[in-house]
Write a protein that holds these residues in place. Structure first.
Motif, short mmCIF file in Angstrom:
data_model
loop_
_atom_site.label_atom_id
_atom_site.label_comp_id
_atom_site.label_asym_id
_atom_site.label_seq_id
_atom_site.Cartn_x
_atom_site.Cartn_y
_atom_site.Cartn_z
N LEU A 159 0.83 -1.20 0.00
CA LEU A 159 0.00 0.00 0.00
C LEU A 159 0.86 1.25 0.00
O LEU A 159 0.63 2.19 -0.78
CB LEU A 159 -0.92 0.00 1.22
N ASN A 160 1.88 1.26 0.85
CA ASN A 160 2.77 2.42 0.90
C ASN A 160 3.48 2.64 -0.44
O ASN A 160 3.57 3.78 -0.91
CB ASN A 160 3.81 2.21 2.01
N ALA A 161 3.95 1.57 -1.05
CA ALA A 161 4.67 1.69 -2.32
C ALA A 161 3.75 2.20 -3.43
O ALA A 161 4.17 3.02 -4.26
CB ALA A 161 5.27 0.34 -2.72
N ALA A 162 2.51 1.73 -3.44
CA ALA A 162 1.57 2.17 -4.47
C ALA A 162 1.23 3.65 -4.32
O ALA A 162 1.23 4.40 -5.30
CB ALA A 162 0.30 1.33 -4.41
N VAL A 163 0.96 4.07 -3.09
CA VAL A 163 0.63 5.48 -2.85
C VAL A 163 1.82 6.37 -3.18
O VAL A 163 1.68 7.40 -3.86
CB VAL A 163 0.18 5.68 -1.39
N ASN A 164 3.00 5.97 -2.72
CA ASN A 164 4.19 6.78 -2.99
C ASN A 164 4.48 6.86 -4.48
O ASN A 164 4.80 7.94 -5.00
CB ASN A 164 5.39 6.19 -2.26
N ASP A 260 9.34 16.73 1.87
CA ASP A 260 9.26 15.39 1.29
C ASP A 260 9.40 14.34 2.39
O ASP A 260 8.64 13.36 2.43
CB ASP A 260 10.38 15.18 0.27
N ALA A 261 10.39 14.54 3.25
CA ALA A 261 10.65 13.58 4.32
C ALA A 261 9.54 13.59 5.36
O ALA A 261 9.11 12.52 5.84
CB ALA A 261 12.00 13.87 4.98
N LEU A 262 9.06 14.78 5.72
CA LEU A 262 8.00 14.87 6.73
C LEU A 262 6.70 14.25 6.23
O LEU A 262 6.01 13.55 6.97
CB LEU A 262 7.78 16.34 7.11
N THR A 263 6.37 14.50 4.97
CA THR A 263 5.16 13.90 4.41
C THR A 263 5.29 12.39 4.34
O THR A 263 4.35 11.65 4.67
CB THR A 263 4.87 14.47 3.01
N GLY A 264 6.46 11.91 3.92
CA GLY A 264 6.69 10.48 3.88
C GLY A 264 6.57 9.85 5.26
O GLY A 264 6.00 8.76 5.41
N ALA A 265 7.09 10.54 6.28
CA ALA A 265 6.99 10.02 7.64
C ALA A 265 5.54 9.92 8.09
O ALA A 265 5.13 8.95 8.73
CB ALA A 265 7.78 10.91 8.60
N ALA A 266 4.74 10.94 7.75
CA ALA A 266 3.33 10.93 8.14
C ALA A 266 2.56 9.81 7.44
O ALA A 266 1.78 9.08 8.06
CB ALA A 266 2.70 12.29 7.82
N VAL A 267 2.77 9.67 6.12
CA VAL A 267 2.08 8.63 5.36
C VAL A 267 2.49 7.24 5.85
O VAL A 267 1.65 6.36 6.05
CB VAL A 267 2.37 8.77 3.85
N GLY A 268 3.79 7.05 6.07
CA GLY A 268 4.26 5.75 6.53
C GLY A 268 3.75 5.39 7.91
O GLY A 268 3.36 4.24 8.16
N THR A 269 3.74 6.36 8.82
CA THR A 269 3.24 6.10 10.17
C THR A 269 1.76 5.71 10.14
O THR A 269 1.33 4.77 10.82
CB THR A 269 3.44 7.33 11.06
N LEU A 270 0.98 6.46 9.37
CA LEU A 270 -0.45 6.16 9.25
C LEU A 270 -0.67 4.77 8.66
O LEU A 270 -1.55 4.02 9.10
CB LEU A 270 -1.13 7.22 8.39
N THR A 271 0.14 4.40 7.68
CA THR A 271 0.00 3.08 7.05
C THR A 271 0.41 1.96 7.99
O THR A 271 -0.31 0.98 8.17
CB THR A 271 0.84 3.02 5.76
N GLY A 272 1.59 2.12 8.60
CA GLY A 272 2.12 1.04 9.44
C GLY A 272 1.34 0.82 10.72
O GLY A 272 1.23 -0.31 11.19
N LEU A 273 0.80 1.90 11.29
CA LEU A 273 0.00 1.76 12.51
C LEU A 273 -1.48 1.55 12.20
O LEU A 273 -2.15 0.75 12.86
CB LEU A 273 0.16 3.01 13.38
N GLY A 274 -1.98 2.28 11.21
CA GLY A 274 -3.41 2.28 10.96
C GLY A 274 -3.93 1.03 10.29
O GLY A 274 -4.99 0.50 10.67
#
Length: 313
Positions: A159-164, A260-274
């Protein structure tokens, strides 16, 4: 792309773990293997929490197999999105100031920081495979639990790879090192050639690292993979620290802007936890339900704009 290569390596390792765990999952009896009388006499049950999949947690569904396959196919398909050279070239004040402060001046040291981010990301994603294969399956003898963990990991990473891939390809933000991309293309640095130069937003390394960290925290919050308590809580904390290091290295190596890094961190955290919580863990009890009253614990509390990571030590 380096991020894509790391993702392929991680996905391959996790898939191998899952395939190896499958025979054990099928052969595993419903009841846990009873410890020997000698072991039971020397090790109190409270000190050795049992690793088991809570019956209230939904197991990986057929629809998730289909969705994961489609997400993986989408992630690879996004590599074919042609870059748009002039779509996003402006640099806002925050990104410009952060780059001036954080960027390493030496070309050689920037390359070292870039390679360090690649290595750290690979170690993080393969740690997920180690938890499934070595800890859950081999260490605890729980093939069925290892199978569920591995599939959840693959699903979240896909999911993360597809969104990114979609966002990076469609926004076509130019990398911060664009100033050095001058002259004939064949004489430029390899980072300047191809579509990679126009895939700055958002950072795939950062989002993948925080996805891996979120998955680590999700699994260790609900399963006593390392025995419960402080070891599992520290695994979550360490993975979040490693993810932050990956994101920082992407900025100091001039591969990405700070946003770029902050947005990636937010998306990844939401994906990995959510994602694990939404599809699997929200229906059961966390690993903190240990018989030891003083056990350390971590838990994820969802909120409208993300969530909160809470712990007791």
């Amino acid at each position: 792309m380096r991020c894509t290569a790391a993702l392929r390596l991680a996905s391959g390792a996790i898939a191998a773990a899952a395939l190896l765990a499958a025979p054990a999952a099928r052969a595993e009896a419903p009841a846990a293997r009873a410890p020997s009388s000698a072991a039971a006499a020397t090790a109190p049950e409270a000190a050795r929490p049992e690793l088991a999949w809570d019956p209230r947690w939904p197991r990986f569904r057929a629809s998730e197999y289909v969705a994961t396959g489609l997400l993986a196919a989408t992630a690879f398909a996004t590599l074919a999105i042609p870059p748009s050279e002039g779509r996003w070239t402006a640099v806002n004040g925050f990104d410009g100031a952060a780059r001036d402060v954080l960027r390493i001046r030496s070309d050689r040291q920037r390359e070292m920081a870039r390679d360090a981010s690649d290595l750290l990301l690979t170690l993080m994603t393969n740690q997920l495979a180690a938890d499934a294969l070595l800890v859950a399956w081999w260490g605890h003898g729980r093939g069925s639990v290892a199978w569920e963990i591995a599939l959840i990991d693959i699903e979240a990473l896909a999911l993360n790879a597809a969104v990114n891939g979609l966002v990076a390809g469609l926004t076509s933000r130019e990398r911060p090192y664009r100033a050095v991309c001058v002259g004939p293309e064949e004489e430029q640095d390899r980072d300047c050639r191809g579509s990679k130069r126009y895939r700055s937003f958002f950072s795939g390394h950062s989002s993948t690292a925080f996805t891996a960290a979120g998955l680590m925290c999700s699994h260790h919050a609900h399963l006593p993979l390392y025995g419960g308590g402080a070891p599992d809580a520290l695994a979550c904390v360490a993975s979040l620290g490693a993810a932050a290091a990956v994101a920082t290295l992407r900025v100091v190596s001039d591969q990405h802007f700070a946003t770029d890094a902050l947005t990636g961190a937010a998306v990844g955290t939401l994906t990995g936890l959510g994602l694990p919580w939404l599809l699997h863990y929200r229906g059961g009890a966390p690993a903190s339900t240990s018989t030891r009253a003083d056990a350390a614990s971590i838990s994820f509390v969802p909120a409208p704009l993300g969530g909160y990571l809470m712990g007791r030590f």
